[in-house]
Design a protein around this motif. Structure first.
Motif, PDB file in Angstrom:
ATOM      1  N   GLY A 188      86.335  47.043  41.825  1.00 52.89           N
ATOM      2  CA  GLY A 188      87.052  46.321  42.866  1.00 52.89           C
ATOM      3  C   GLY A 188      87.080  44.818  42.651  1.00 52.89           C
ATOM      4  N   ASN A 189      86.292  44.347  41.710  1.00 54.84           N
ATOM      5  CA  ASN A 189      86.167  42.901  41.540  1.00 54.84           C
ATOM      6  C   ASN A 189      87.283  42.296  40.690  1.00 54.84           C
ATOM      7  OD1 ASN A 189      84.784  40.495  42.041  1.00 54.84           O
ATOM      8  ND2 ASN A 189      83.775  40.586  40.065  1.00 54.84           N
ATOM      9  N   ARG A 194      91.207  46.959  40.078  1.00 51.12           N
ATOM     10  CA  ARG A 194      91.421  47.645  41.345  1.00 51.12           C
ATOM     11  C   ARG A 194      92.870  48.079  41.498  1.00 51.12           C
ATOM     12  NH1 ARG A 194      92.245  42.365  43.576  1.00 51.12           N
ATOM     13  NH2 ARG A 194      90.092  41.688  43.421  1.00 51.12           N
ATOM     14  N   ILE A 246      83.380  46.874  45.674  1.00 56.76           N
ATOM     15  CA  ILE A 246      84.089  45.601  45.845  1.00 56.76           C
ATOM     16  C   ILE A 246      83.573  44.564  44.856  1.00 56.76           C
ATOM     17  CG2 ILE A 246      84.357  43.644  47.441  1.00 56.76           C
ATOM     18  CD1 ILE A 246      84.587  45.684  49.680  1.00 56.76           C
ATOM     19  N   SER A 247      82.290  44.617  44.545  1.00 58.02           N
ATOM     20  CA  SER A 247      81.757  43.617  43.632  1.00 58.02           C
ATOM     21  C   SER A 247      81.427  44.187  42.250  1.00 58.02           C
ATOM     22  CB  SER A 247      80.536  42.934  44.242  1.00 58.02           C
ATOM     23  OG  SER A 247      79.993  43.694  45.263  1.00 58.02           O
ATOM     24  N   PRO A 391      93.072  43.018  47.682  1.00 61.06           N
ATOM     25  CA  PRO A 391      91.706  42.655  48.096  1.00 61.06           C
ATOM     26  C   PRO A 391      91.526  42.683  49.609  1.00 61.06           C
ATOM     27  CG  PRO A 391      92.766  40.847  46.888  1.00 61.06           C
ATOM     28  CD  PRO A 391      93.659  42.023  46.787  1.00 61.06           C
ATOM     29  N   MET A 394      91.199  46.266  50.741  1.00 62.45           N
ATOM     30  CA  MET A 394      89.920  46.791  50.278  1.00 62.45           C
ATOM     31  C   MET A 394      88.778  46.329  51.181  1.00 62.45           C
ATOM     32  SD  MET A 394      88.514  45.821  46.522  1.00 62.45           S
ATOM     33  CE  MET A 394      88.064  44.111  46.764  1.00 62.45           C
ATOM     34  N   GLN A 395      88.902  45.099  51.669  1.00 67.67           N
ATOM     35  CA  GLN A 395      87.838  44.561  52.524  1.00 67.67           C
ATOM     36  C   GLN A 395      88.134  44.778  53.998  1.00 67.67           C
ATOM     37  OE1 GLN A 395      86.211  40.585  50.906  1.00 67.67           O
ATOM     38  NE2 GLN A 395      88.317  40.658  50.219  1.00 67.67           N
ATOM     39  N   LYS A 397      90.489  43.693  55.817  1.00 64.98           N
ATOM     40  CA  LYS A 397      90.911  42.501  56.554  1.00 64.98           C
ATOM     41  C   LYS A 397      92.291  42.686  57.156  1.00 64.98           C
ATOM     42  CE  LYS A 397      88.370  38.926  54.059  1.00 64.98           C
ATOM     43  NZ  LYS A 397      88.510  37.961  52.984  1.00 64.98           N
TER      44      LYS A 397
END
Lengths: 413, 275, 307
Positions: A188-189, A194, A246-247, A391, A394-395, A397
């Protein structure tokens, strides 16, 4: 004193070196037509065996042409050569995947390619090489796309089978998750790491939407695309990609899969050799859509697409090389040496595993490529998708509705 | 007299060894993995290796002719460093020893080279090199790398300006010419610094990727970083070669460094000034 | 410093000639591109200072500029506050021939030789949350709270970049400090020993004042490095500089605008990529240049007082 003794001979030697190299440049003009060709430096490791053979074969058939094939064509060095008017006779190009070749053609850097037989080629391939009605490069013959690699042992243990429909794919992922196996390893980073998952799901679920965007722009309701975003967000939230994805970076995710810590991973066909040669029990499948068809994504690759510089001294010899790259013979060599998936039926696939990669019913739309084809100076949906929408999804938001709205906004710019 | 007997020294020494062992651990992990086969690293990253072998290294020499790249790098390194030190120590001596109008401006001027991304200036350089017919020659890379003297000038100017005037004056009284004074007295005096500058710039030149990429086009002329990038372009596929090539490009230079480091440490000045 | 005839010219001219030709001329030759609208291939259109106005008024560009500058400054400040003092202490220890000094020096300098992608890869092998050796070790000894995907945490991303730059580059500054210490007069240090001055007293009162200018120079160099380094950020976070630009730095910002769409999938060539890219590079140049001039004035004033 001692210093001086060392310095002076060295400086002298250097001057000799300078002059020696300077004079060497002048010679080398004999009767043989000599072609300097710049191959793709970034993919040298993959392409080297294939092009060594291609060049041998070509030299055999054309003894009057001398081939000087160099892996010097990085995007940087082609740029510099272009701006300083020192392009080699032939060099690799990315066709319509980027606007570069079109720019070069429009500004008179390239020689249009004529008198070739294009019967074998598809419209997609012709489109790849065409700028303003003329063809400017040898045509693509292989596709690269994203596929699902799965660990057969883990699948067996969890009692799941290769999905044949989209619903089955979701079900398989859920079952694996219930059994405490990370279903899909995903980096994911990294922007592209991703994105690969989206390239696969977007082609399988939303090819209609993408094509309608290509034609009608921001109109329409884009339900299919919303599904794609929804799925990505939900899978991220539900931990389908692992807890820290994610990281996690791309290599980390790949190693997670090859170490047997995840049941599947999404990766390009260009990495297939590494997976197949790892000694693991690995299979691949192309993601089925809701219609039950298995999808690859469009994306002719630039393995054998070369353009001719307008300044070449040997246009005829260069044409012959292009003709050879367009031939089945050359393409068969690439197929045998690289394990790429060919676009045409007349190229034989030797390897069973490559056949497995090539097992798809439809070629869906490659969302990044398509978006970059309609991008303009002010509106770049592909960048927005890659670096902002994904992103954020994925987070958690934004949700899929907002993602669709953002894309529409960008397209209306 | 043991000068490191204080407890602070002991603690700092311990901390240093701790950080050094972390570096060694990371490097060791790199070396260790370079002896494993690719599939072993891939499928069994943390487990006991199925076996360690020299295969990755043999492959580099047999398939890639690593020694060729290495020789090219070495050749470029030697000539570029000599040119660099020659030009920069001259400039630095001129700037550091003499007072004249425009000295300050020149010092800043010599820094400009560090402030602009080289990717942008590359086209004018390319045209110049093309003009003198040096494209695809070692000389092009040597010229460009050997004339990027910003950092060495900055460091060396400082040191030359600190050299005591008495030595210079004594030499002038002896009737020695300016250049003789420079070569036989001043330059040797700055040796510890010159060696450091040499080493640090050697590393920079050794690791240079962009300039050789643009100027060296024939395979037989390419340098080690160009070979390493061939593997790191897709690290996952080529990790075996990437790791072993990294080790191979590091070790010989490291040995050279250990040999030179004695010189750097020799503390030349102490005696010279007093005497 | 000597007040002398014109001898200095003989020393300066050869270097000045080559440097001006191969380093400075190309820079100025390239800098004028910032006054054009140009994509690197097609026609150049003269636009005056329009690119600069655009860079500082377009909210997206300005936002990225600000974020990248902030991250570059973080790298610089971290280096100046933590790395440089540590480098001085280490250098002093090696200079005073602490136990194993030669070996220590070589080990600490050695990461310099390894290419950045390989360094990042080896840290992935060590610090990845799934297959990282260090995380695996933590979880084996029960320190599960330490098991984290260290390399990719967006909240500390730029500090990770800084740590990796420092891990690889620590030795450079240290080497310069050792060299500087080798040049100082040993008399004062001798008498300090005889007086029984402690470690800190010797270091801070005797050594540091004498290598003051080297310290200033290294602060300047680390500032320039922070503004120009980009490969770690590029490898760790891609061309966009990581999730939400968490590892974006100035040079990556420049690279993204000037060459950013170069990728294996093709992508788009901005109509003004080179024009805007050069504009950013020139702005970056001034950000560095001003500090360099300031530093020169600072160092020189002290010289003049001493002289």
């Amino acid at each position: 004193m001692m210093r001086r003794k060392v310095f002076i001979p060295l400086v002298m030697a250097m001057l000799c070196l300078l002059t020696a190299c300077g004079s060497k440049e002048k010679e080398g003009q004999d009767q043989k037509a000599s072609l300097t060709i710049w191959g793709d430096a970034d993919n040298q490791a993959v392409l080297e065996p294939a092009f060594t053979k291609i060049n041998e074969k070509f030299s055999e058939e054309n003894p009057d042409i001398k081939i000087n094939y160099q892996y010097s064509g990085s995007l940087d060095s082609i740029n510099v050569a272009l701006q300083s008017d020192s392009l080699p006779d032939l060099f690799w190009v990315q066709g319509n995947k980027s606007t570069k070749m079109a720019e070069m053609a429009k500004n008179g850097y390239l020689l249009p390619i004529e008198d070739q037989n294009y019967d074998r080629f598809t419209d997609e391939a012709l489109e790849y090489g065409t700028v303003d009605g003329k063809i400017y490069c040898s045509l693509p013959s292989f596709i690269s796309f994203v596929t699902f690699y799965y660990n057969k042992d883990i699948f067996d243990e969890a009692g799941v089978k290769v999905p044949t429909t989209w619903e089955e794919f979701v079900k398989v992922s859920e079952t694996l998750k219930e059994k405490n196996v990370t279903p899909i390893a995903l980096g994911g980073n990294g922007d592209f790491d991703r994105y690969w998952y989206i390239q696969a799901t977007a082609a399988s679920l939303s090819t209609n939407d993408i094509e309608s965007i290509m034609e009608n722009g921001a109109q329409g309701d884009w339900e299919e695309l919303a599904d794609v975003f929804d799925n990505f967000q939900k899978f991220s939230e539900d931990g389908m990609f692992g807890k820290d994805f994610i990281s996690t970076d791309g290599n980390g995710a790949k190693l997670q899969f090859t170490n047997g810590q995840a049941a599947m991973t999404v990766d390009g066909t260009w990495n297939s050799k590494s997976y197949f040669e790892s000694g693991m029990n690995i299979g691949t499948f192309n993601l089925p859509g809701k219609d039950g068809k298995k999808y690859a994504q469009s994306g002719p690759n630039n393995m054998n697409t070369y353009a001719i510089s307008k300044k070449t001294k040997h246009p005829q010899a260069a044409m012959k090389y292009i003709e050879f790259l367009n031939s089945k013979e050359a393409q068969q060599i690439i197929a045998d040496e690289t394990g790429e998936v060919p676009m045409y039926k007349d190229i034989e696939i030797q390897d069973e595993k490559v056949k497995m990669l090539g097992d798809f019913d439809e070629v869906g739309s490659n969302i990044y490529n398509k978006f970059s084809q309609i991008a303009t100076e002010t509106s770049k949906p592909q960048d927005l998708l890659l670096t902002s929408i994904l992103p954020d999804l994925m987070q958690n938001k934004i949700d899929s509705k907002q993602a669709v709205d953002l894309l529409k906004e960008e397209l209306e710019k | 007299m043991d000068r490191n007997k204080g407890y602070i020294e002991k603690i700092v020494n311990l901390i240093m060894w701790f950080s050094a062992s972390f570096i060694l651990f990371v490097l060791g992990y790199l070396v260790y993995n370079s002896f494993r086969s690719k599939s072993d690293v891939m499928t069994n990253t943390l487990g006991k290796p199925s076996g360690l072998s020299l295969d990755n290294y043999i492959k580099l020499f047999v398939n890639e002719r690593f020694e060729k790249y290495f020789f090219n790098s070495l050749l470029i390194l030697i000539f570029a460093v000599v040119l660099l030190i020659f030009l920069s120590s001259f400039v630095a001596y001129g700037l550091g020893r003499y007072r004249f109008r425009g000295n300050k401006i020149l010092r800043v001027f010599f820094l400009i080279g560090m402030m602009f991304p080289i990717q942008l200036g590359i086209v004018p350089i390319f045209l110049m090199i093309k003009g003198i017919g040096l494209i695809d020659s070692y000389a092009s890379v040597i010229l460009i790398l050997g004339t990027a003297i910003s950092m060495p000038v900055l460091m060396l100017t400082e040191f030359f300006s600190q050299l005591p005037d008495e030595v210079y004056e004594a030499a002038t009284l002896d009737g020695a010419g300016e250049f003789r004074i420079f070569f036989s007295i001043m330059f040797p005096m700055a040796q510890p610094v010159v060696f450091s500058v040499c080493l640090i710039n050697s590393v920079n030149i050794w690791n240079q990727f962009f300039i050789p990429l643009i100027f060296l086009q024939t395979d037989t002329k390419k340098t080690v970083p160009q070979l390493v990038v061939k593997f790191t372009g897709n690290l996952f596929t080529n990790m075996d070669s990437a790791l072993s090539a990294s080790v191979l490009s590091t070790v010989p230079i490291l040995i050279l460094f250990i040999i030179f480091s004695k010189k750097v440490l020799s503390g030349f000045m102490g005696g010279a000034v007093k005497g | 410093m000597l007040k002398n005839k014109k001898t200095y010219l003989f020393f300066i001219i050869p270097g000045l000639f080559f440097y001006a030709l191969f380093v400075v001329y190309p820079i100025f030759s390239a800098a004028q591109i910032s006054l054009f609208k140009w994509n690197g291939i097609g026609e150049k259109v003269f636009v005056g200072f329009q690119n600069y106005i655009e860079l500082f008024t377009n909210p997206i560009l300005l936002g990225q500029f600000g974020n990248a500058l902030k991250n570059s400054l973080i790298i610089f400040i971290m280096t100046a506050c933590f790395m440089i003092p540590l480098q001085i202490i280490y250098a002093y220890m090696i200079y005073s021939k602490t136990r194993g000094s030669k070996l220590l020096q070589s080990i600490i300098f050695s990461p310099q030789f390894i290419s950045t992608p390989v360094i990042v890869f080896i840290f992935t092998l060590l610090l990845d949350s799934n297959i990282g050796a260090i995380n695996n070790f933590f979880s084996k000894i029960g320190l599960n709270f330490l098991v984290k995907p260290w390399l990719g945490l967006p909240s500390i991303g730029i500090y990770i970049v800084w740590l990796m730059i420092s891990w690889a580059g620590f030795g450079v500054g240290m080497m310069y400090f050792i060299a500087a210490m080798n040049m100082i007069s040993t008399d004062s240090l001798e008498s300090a020993y005889l007086d029984g001055a402690g470690f800190w007293k010797r270091l801070l009162l005797i050594v540091v004042p004498q290598i003051r200018n080297t310290i200033f120079n290294l602060i300047l160099i680390s500032y320039i490095t922070a503004m120009t380094i980009f490969d770690y950020s590029y490898i760790l976070g891609g061309v966009s500089g990581g999730v939400d630009g968490s590892v974006d730095v100035m040079s990556l910002f420049f690279y993204r605008i000037a060459f950013g769409d170069n990728n294996p999938l093709g992508g788009n060539l901005s109509e003004n990529s080179m024009g805007m890219g050069t504009t950013i590079a020139v702005s970056l140049f001034f950000i560095i240049f001003i500090v360099a001039v300031f530093q020169m004035i600072l160092v020189f004033r002290k010289d003049d007082i001493n002289g």
